[in-house]
Scaffold this motif. Structure first.
Motif, PDB file in Angstrom:
ATOM      1  N   GLU A  94     -26.231  36.826 -43.822  1.00 17.38           N
ATOM      2  CA  GLU A  94     -25.854  37.232 -45.318  1.00 17.38           C
ATOM      3  C   GLU A  94     -24.326  37.429 -45.577  1.00 17.38           C
ATOM      4  O   GLU A  94     -23.853  37.452 -46.514  1.00 17.38           O
ATOM      5  N   ASN A  95     -23.635  37.787 -44.500  1.00 18.58           N
ATOM      6  CA  ASN A  95     -22.085  37.936 -44.695  1.00 18.58           C
ATOM      7  C   ASN A  95     -21.441  36.490 -44.970  1.00 18.58           C
ATOM      8  O   ASN A  95     -20.436  36.375 -45.721  1.00 18.58           O
ATOM      9  N   PHE A  96     -22.137  35.668 -44.200  1.00 15.92           N
ATOM     10  CA  PHE A  96     -21.531  34.325 -44.313  1.00 15.92           C
ATOM     11  C   PHE A  96     -21.844  33.759 -45.785  1.00 15.92           C
ATOM     12  O   PHE A  96     -20.984  32.960 -46.404  1.00 15.92           O
ATOM     13  N   LEU A  97     -22.948  34.165 -46.526  1.00 17.03           N
ATOM     14  CA  LEU A  97     -23.287  33.737 -47.738  1.00 17.03           C
ATOM     15  C   LEU A  97     -22.343  34.423 -48.729  1.00 17.03           C
ATOM     16  O   LEU A  97     -21.995  33.862 -49.726  1.00 17.03           O
TER      17      LEU A  97
ATOM     18  N   TRP B  33     -24.504  15.249 -42.489  1.00 24.72           N
ATOM     19  CA  TRP B  33     -25.451  16.065 -43.243  1.00 24.72           C
ATOM     20  C   TRP B  33     -24.646  17.173 -44.058  1.00 24.72           C
ATOM     21  O   TRP B  33     -23.566  17.657 -43.716  1.00 24.72           O
ATOM     22  N   ASN B  34     -25.220  17.225 -45.308  1.00 25.53           N
ATOM     23  CA  ASN B  34     -24.807  18.452 -46.098  1.00 25.53           C
ATOM     24  C   ASN B  34     -26.122  19.417 -46.225  1.00 25.53           C
ATOM     25  O   ASN B  34     -27.035  19.095 -46.800  1.00 25.53           O
ATOM     26  N   LEU B  35     -25.794  20.756 -46.191  1.00 27.65           N
ATOM     27  CA  LEU B  35     -26.722  21.676 -46.481  1.00 27.65           C
ATOM     28  C   LEU B  35     -26.108  22.650 -47.418  1.00 27.65           C
ATOM     29  O   LEU B  35     -25.175  23.235 -47.333  1.00 27.65           O
ATOM     30  N   TYR B  36     -27.117  22.764 -48.560  1.00 32.12           N
ATOM     31  CA  TYR B  36     -26.643  23.721 -49.478  1.00 32.12           C
ATOM     32  C   TYR B  36     -27.555  24.779 -49.708  1.00 32.12           C
ATOM     33  O   TYR B  36     -28.793  24.971 -49.759  1.00 32.12           O
ATOM     34  N   TYR B  37     -26.941  26.087 -49.646  1.00 27.01           N
ATOM     35  CA  TYR B  37     -27.317  27.371 -49.404  1.00 27.01           C
ATOM     36  C   TYR B  37     -27.572  27.771 -51.119  1.00 27.01           C
ATOM     37  O   TYR B  37     -27.125  27.208 -52.038  1.00 27.01           O
ATOM     38  N   PRO B  38     -28.237  29.257 -51.195  1.00 27.77           N
ATOM     39  CA  PRO B  38     -28.353  29.631 -52.368  1.00 27.77           C
ATOM     40  C   PRO B  38     -26.774  29.997 -52.996  1.00 27.77           C
ATOM     41  O   PRO B  38     -26.088  30.285 -52.291  1.00 27.77           O
ATOM     42  N   GLY B  39     -26.870  29.631 -54.197  1.00 32.85           N
ATOM     43  CA  GLY B  39     -25.291  30.011 -55.046  1.00 32.85           C
ATOM     44  C   GLY B  39     -24.613  28.663 -54.996  1.00 32.85           C
ATOM     45  O   GLY B  39     -23.413  28.823 -55.179  1.00 32.85           O
TER      46      GLY B  39
ATOM     47  N   GLY C 238     -15.543  15.795 -29.582  1.00 31.44           N
ATOM     48  CA  GLY C 238     -15.419  15.997 -28.113  1.00 31.44           C
ATOM     49  C   GLY C 238     -16.327  16.979 -27.492  1.00 31.44           C
ATOM     50  O   GLY C 238     -16.653  16.982 -26.564  1.00 31.44           O
ATOM     51  N   THR C 239     -17.082  17.618 -28.631  1.00 33.39           N
ATOM     52  CA  THR C 239     -17.788  18.718 -28.151  1.00 33.39           C
ATOM     53  C   THR C 239     -19.316  18.342 -27.806  1.00 33.39           C
ATOM     54  O   THR C 239     -19.782  18.373 -26.697  1.00 33.39           O
ATOM     55  N   ILE C 240     -19.862  17.809 -28.634  1.00 31.58           N
ATOM     56  CA  ILE C 240     -21.344  17.171 -28.533  1.00 31.58           C
ATOM     57  C   ILE C 240     -21.196  15.598 -29.265  1.00 31.58           C
ATOM     58  O   ILE C 240     -22.211  15.278 -28.943  1.00 31.58           O
ATOM     59  N   SER C 241     -20.056  15.511 -30.004  1.00 27.55           N
ATOM     60  CA  SER C 241     -20.111  14.147 -30.315  1.00 27.55           C
ATOM     61  C   SER C 241     -18.621  13.639 -30.530  1.00 27.55           C
ATOM     62  O   SER C 241     -17.805  14.534 -30.320  1.00 27.55           O
ATOM     63  N   ALA C 242     -18.339  12.237 -30.538  1.00 27.79           N
ATOM     64  CA  ALA C 242     -17.134  11.905 -30.763  1.00 27.79           C
ATOM     65  C   ALA C 242     -16.370  12.293 -32.062  1.00 27.79           C
ATOM     66  O   ALA C 242     -15.359  12.360 -32.098  1.00 27.79           O
ATOM     67  N   SER C 243     -16.994  12.708 -33.058  1.00 24.38           N
ATOM     68  CA  SER C 243     -16.357  13.089 -34.220  1.00 24.38           C
ATOM     69  C   SER C 243     -16.912  14.833 -34.642  1.00 24.38           C
ATOM     70  O   SER C 243     -17.708  15.269 -33.872  1.00 24.38           O
ATOM     71  N   SER C 244     -16.619  15.242 -35.532  1.00 23.65           N
ATOM     72  CA  SER C 244     -16.654  16.751 -35.811  1.00 23.65           C
ATOM     73  C   SER C 244     -18.203  16.794 -36.429  1.00 23.65           C
ATOM     74  O   SER C 244     -18.672  15.848 -36.768  1.00 23.65           O
ATOM     75  N   VAL C 245     -18.981  17.925 -36.031  1.00 21.32           N
ATOM     76  CA  VAL C 245     -20.233  18.203 -36.250  1.00 21.32           C
ATOM     77  C   VAL C 245     -20.262  19.434 -37.135  1.00 21.32           C
ATOM     78  O   VAL C 245     -19.815  20.591 -36.722  1.00 21.32           O
ATOM     79  N   PRO C 246     -21.075  19.369 -38.288  1.00 23.89           N
ATOM     80  CA  PRO C 246     -21.212  20.389 -39.091  1.00 23.89           C
ATOM     81  C   PRO C 246     -22.364  21.719 -38.508  1.00 23.89           C
ATOM     82  O   PRO C 246     -23.139  21.192 -37.723  1.00 23.89           O
ATOM     83  N   VAL C 247     -22.024  22.613 -38.612  1.00 22.59           N
ATOM     84  CA  VAL C 247     -22.917  23.870 -38.013  1.00 22.59           C
ATOM     85  C   VAL C 247     -23.423  24.495 -39.280  1.00 22.59           C
ATOM     86  O   VAL C 247     -22.937  25.086 -40.360  1.00 22.59           O
ATOM     87  N   PHE C 248     -25.082  24.582 -38.889  1.00 25.15           N
ATOM     88  CA  PHE C 248     -25.719  25.187 -40.110  1.00 25.15           C
ATOM     89  C   PHE C 248     -26.259  26.328 -39.541  1.00 25.15           C
ATOM     90  O   PHE C 248     -27.025  26.556 -38.915  1.00 25.15           O
ATOM     91  N   MET C 249     -25.897  27.662 -40.411  1.00 24.95           N
ATOM     92  CA  MET C 249     -26.581  28.853 -40.104  1.00 24.95           C
ATOM     93  C   MET C 249     -27.925  29.316 -40.709  1.00 24.95           C
ATOM     94  O   MET C 249     -28.130  28.888 -41.896  1.00 24.95           O
ATOM     95  N   PHE C 250     -28.853  29.648 -40.164  1.00 27.52           N
ATOM     96  CA  PHE C 250     -30.014  30.365 -40.526  1.00 27.52           C
ATOM     97  C   PHE C 250     -30.525  31.574 -40.130  1.00 27.52           C
ATOM     98  O   PHE C 250     -30.061  31.945 -38.939  1.00 27.52           O
ATOM     99  N   PRO C 251     -30.908  32.594 -40.985  1.00 29.10           N
ATOM    100  CA  PRO C 251     -31.318  33.826 -40.329  1.00 29.10           C
ATOM    101  C   PRO C 251     -32.569  33.913 -39.312  1.00 29.10           C
ATOM    102  O   PRO C 251     -33.329  33.131 -39.412  1.00 29.10           O
ATOM    103  N   GLU C 252     -32.431  34.832 -38.554  1.00 27.25           N
ATOM    104  CA  GLU C 252     -33.553  34.814 -37.561  1.00 27.25           C
ATOM    105  C   GLU C 252     -34.895  35.215 -38.265  1.00 27.25           C
ATOM    106  O   GLU C 252     -34.852  36.044 -39.281  1.00 27.25           O
ATOM    107  N   ASP C 253     -35.819  35.019 -37.496  1.00 23.44           N
ATOM    108  CA  ASP C 253     -37.410  35.579 -38.092  1.00 23.44           C
ATOM    109  C   ASP C 253     -37.618  35.390 -39.549  1.00 23.44           C
ATOM    110  O   ASP C 253     -38.176  35.951 -40.218  1.00 23.44           O
TER     111      ASP C 253
END
Length: 379
Positions: A252-255, A133-139, A150-165
């Motif tokens: 916001e710091n991630f962006l 999966w690829n997720l594209y944020y603003p900008g 080995g964490t939750i899959s045999a391959s690496s897994v992307p992490v997607f951040m979303f703001p609360e509320d």
């Protein structure tokens, strides 16, 4: 509000409690999360489940009772079966009709909530491909974090951040075949198609101090695993993602600063090898996969299906990523999608630097590239 629809909202609230019962918890595990309609979807499922259970047990009990009561006995003539019973026929028509009509209206209200996103939703683009999966944020910002193999899959897994509320609207499409966005905690899924856009929205919950799905982060967070629910090939089971709900200031710091501080060009390229799904087909250890290995690929000549040979330098590498169908490596098929418009020039330089670093003919991985601090502003 229409009083008729208000009546069904009240009925739904009474029928679908906010807290899970023991049976629902056994079936679903965690409480419904994030999406505003998740509790309604789970409630509809449990309502249908209990109706089905009641009808099944009732029918089986009556069948057993009638089989015993009206069994054949010596000297007893079988009673004549009635051909018509108006009261019984009206009863078994009206009662199921009331149940099904009620389910329709309650289900429609849940469906309307599911497909109509709020006008203030944050719009993001999600691309599915074999097998990631690829997720594209603003900008144009994309995910820069992965979970190691080995964490939750045999391959690496992307992490997607979303703001609360926050309401989130995902505009989704597929690069190749049909995929399906499925987060079990949301109680819903949506298919992704090539050359067609679909959407999926959810509202992230307000984080509480005790929400620490990943305590190592040091701030409140909730995590949900993303699956592909449509079989898409031999690594379908490895097509995972991690949705992480974080405080707004973290998002916001991630962006502003998506890449880890001080990351080198080679390290960025290695990370992109996982983030862009290159690892699904191209190994780093010399083993053959769907595509050729990246180990000692750069700086060597390779033979292609048209009989030609080409030196794998920076220009040829760029062409192979943007226009993979132009030259097909001997022994492999033309199955790679174009990454034109998905990998920018900065990311391309990082990928080439990483390929150089794992080739004994690569030389200085960053030779010929501008200083990374100058290019990225130190981020």
């Amino acid at each position: 509000m229409n009083p008729f629809l208000g009546l069904f909202d009240s009925a739904r609230a009474a029928t679908f409690p906010a807290q899970q019962g023991p049976v629902a918890r056994f079936i679903f595990g965690r409480d419904p999360q994030e999406a505003a309609y998740s509790a309604g979807v789970e409630g509809l499922f449990m309502f249908i489940f209990w109706i089905s259970t009641f009808v099944f047990i009732g029918l089986m009990a009556l069948s057993f009772y009638w089989a015993v009561k009206y069994r054949r006995r010596p000297g007893v003539a079988p009673p004549r079966s009635p051909s018509h019973n108006t009261a019984l026929e009206i009863t078994w028509t009206i009662i199921p009709s009331i149940v099904f009509i009620s389910l329709f209206f309650v289900g429609f209200r849940v469906y309307a909530k599911q497909v109509i996103a709020p006008s203030d939703a944050v719009r993001l683009d999600l691309i599915g491909y074999r097998w990631g999966w690829n997720l594209y944020y603003p900008g144009g910002v994309t995910s820069t974090e992965t979970l190691p193999p080995g964490t939750i899959s045999a391959s690496s897994v992307p992490v997607f951040m979303f703001p609360e509320d926050t309401p989130i609207l995902l505009e989704m499409s597929s690069q190749d075949v049909i995929h399906s966005f499925w987060v079990p905690d949301f109680r819903s899924k949506m298919d992704l198609f090539p050359n067609r856009s679909t959407s999926f929205w959810f509202r992230t919950s307000k984080l509480q101090p005790g929400d620490m799905d990943n305590p190592d982060l040091g701030y409140p967070n909730k995590e949900h695993i993303l699956y592909c629910a449509e079989y898409c090939g031999d690594q379908h089971s490895q097509m995972l993602g991690l949705i992480r709900v974080v405080p707004r200031e973290v998002y916001e710091n991630f962006l502003r600063n998506p890449w880890p501080e001080g990351i080198s060009l080679v390290e960025k390229g290695k990370l992109l090898h996982s983030l862009r799904g290159c690892n699904a087909c191209h190994s780093l250890d010399g083993s053959s996969g769907t595509g050729p290995t990246w180990l000692n690929w750069y700086g060597y000549e390779h033979r292609y299906t048209d009989g030609s040979t080409h030196l794998a330098d920076a220009d040829f590498t760029r062409e192979s990523i943007y226009y993979p169908g132009r030259k097909i490596r001997s022994g492999y098929q033309n199955v790679m999608n174009s990454y034109l418009g998905q990998i920018n020039e900065e990311e391309m330089r990082a990928l080439i630097a990483f390929m150089r670093s794992i080739s004994d003919q690569g030389g200085d991985p960053t030779a010929g590239f501008p200083d990374e601090e100058e290019e990225t502003g130190g981020n």
